[in-house]
Design a protein around this motif. Sequence first.
Motif, PDB file in Angstrom:
ATOM      1  N   ILE A  23       0.832  -1.207   0.000  1.00 55.64           N
ATOM      2  CA  ILE A  23       0.000   0.000   0.000  1.00 55.64           C
ATOM      3  C   ILE A  23       0.864   1.253   0.000  1.00 55.64           C
ATOM      4  O   ILE A  23       0.591   2.209  -0.733  1.00 55.64           O
ATOM      5  CB  ILE A  23      -0.966  -0.024   1.201  1.00 55.64           C
ATOM      6  N   ALA A  52     -10.001   8.319  -2.385  1.00 58.70           N
ATOM      7  CA  ALA A  52      -9.881   6.865  -2.532  1.00 58.70           C
ATOM      8  C   ALA A  52      -9.311   6.235  -1.257  1.00 58.70           C
ATOM      9  O   ALA A  52      -9.779   5.178  -0.808  1.00 58.70           O
ATOM     10  CB  ALA A  52      -8.999   6.530  -3.732  1.00 58.70           C
ATOM     11  N   LEU A  53      -8.333   6.878  -0.648  1.00 65.24           N
ATOM     12  CA  LEU A  53      -7.753   6.359   0.594  1.00 65.24           C
ATOM     13  C   LEU A  53      -8.752   6.415   1.748  1.00 65.24           C
ATOM     14  O   LEU A  53      -8.792   5.507   2.588  1.00 65.24           O
ATOM     15  CB  LEU A  53      -6.478   7.123   0.958  1.00 65.24           C
ATOM     16  N   VAL A  55     -12.048   6.133   1.480  1.00 65.13           N
ATOM     17  CA  VAL A  55     -13.007   5.042   1.243  1.00 65.13           C
ATOM     18  C   VAL A  55     -12.380   3.701   1.618  1.00 65.13           C
ATOM     19  O   VAL A  55     -13.001   2.870   2.285  1.00 65.13           O
ATOM     20  CB  VAL A  55     -13.485   5.045  -0.229  1.00 65.13           C
ATOM     21  N   TYR A  56     -11.142   3.479   1.206  1.00 63.04           N
ATOM     22  CA  TYR A  56     -10.455   2.222   1.525  1.00 63.04           C
ATOM     23  C   TYR A  56     -10.266   2.060   3.036  1.00 63.04           C
ATOM     24  O   TYR A  56     -10.477   0.976   3.583  1.00 63.04           O
ATOM     25  CB  TYR A  56      -9.109   2.145   0.804  1.00 63.04           C
ATOM     26  N   THR A  57      -9.891   3.134   3.709  1.00 67.40           N
ATOM     27  CA  THR A  57      -9.692   3.070   5.161  1.00 67.40           C
ATOM     28  C   THR A  57     -10.998   2.777   5.878  1.00 67.40           C
ATOM     29  O   THR A  57     -11.032   1.979   6.828  1.00 67.40           O
ATOM     30  CB  THR A  57      -9.093   4.395   5.668  1.00 67.40           C
ATOM     31  N   SER A  58     -12.085   3.380   5.426  1.00 65.81           N
ATOM     32  CA  SER A  58     -13.391   3.107   6.026  1.00 65.81           C
ATOM     33  C   SER A  58     -13.758   1.640   5.850  1.00 65.81           C
ATOM     34  O   SER A  58     -14.222   0.987   6.789  1.00 65.81           O
ATOM     35  CB  SER A  58     -14.447   3.999   5.372  1.00 65.81           C
ATOM     36  N   ARG A  59     -13.552   1.101   4.663  1.00 68.08           N
ATOM     37  CA  ARG A  59     -13.840  -0.308   4.405  1.00 68.08           C
ATOM     38  C   ARG A  59     -12.969  -1.202   5.276  1.00 68.08           C
ATOM     39  O   ARG A  59     -13.444  -2.169   5.862  1.00 68.08           O
ATOM     40  CB  ARG A  59     -13.614  -0.644   2.938  1.00 68.08           C
ATOM     41  N   LEU A  60     -11.698  -0.864   5.367  1.00 74.38           N
ATOM     42  CA  LEU A  60     -10.771  -1.644   6.177  1.00 74.38           C
ATOM     43  C   LEU A  60     -11.219  -1.683   7.640  1.00 74.38           C
ATOM     44  O   LEU A  60     -11.253  -2.745   8.259  1.00 74.38           O
ATOM     45  CB  LEU A  60      -9.359  -1.051   6.070  1.00 74.38           C
TER      46      LEU A  60
END
Length: 170
Positions: A23, A52-53, A55-60
Amino acid sequence: MIRHTVSEPKKSFIPTVLIVIGIVLAINFAVHIINMLPGSYGGLGGFVLILALAVYTSRLMNRKLATYTYEWDGKKLTVQKKIGRRDKTMLELPRENIQWIRPMEEIRPQLPNMKRPRKTLALSCRLRGDDVYLLQYLDGKKTYRMIFEPGEKIHKELRKTAKENCKGEA
């Protein structure tokens, strides 16, 4: 009271470190490409990267790091989400509001033809699999759905409650 807790299986140290390194390298490469863009496109590219980061962090956090606890006391279903030390009640659902509960994999092909709910809550670490269920409930006059992993005992009780509430619809 019936209680069931779910979380993602913990990965070993080496794959986790490799993912973090990957990452970091991907972000570094993206920043390098963004810096080569002409004029104000760099600012726009940076904004897209930050978005984008986020959204990815929220999903993670919601899928990989969270622990969900489902409690059924015969009168209501309580869903709690725990991230780190913080425990937050996400939903308290009275038994009379439950309409039906079905396996997610069984109902997924039927979803496009069904009436859309006001909102679908994903209160689970996974969205696919044999243990993932979709529960529909009412809040006032509005219909909502919840994706969750209730465990066998809670599933049986919720199914029985839904049959009582909706006269065999579940």
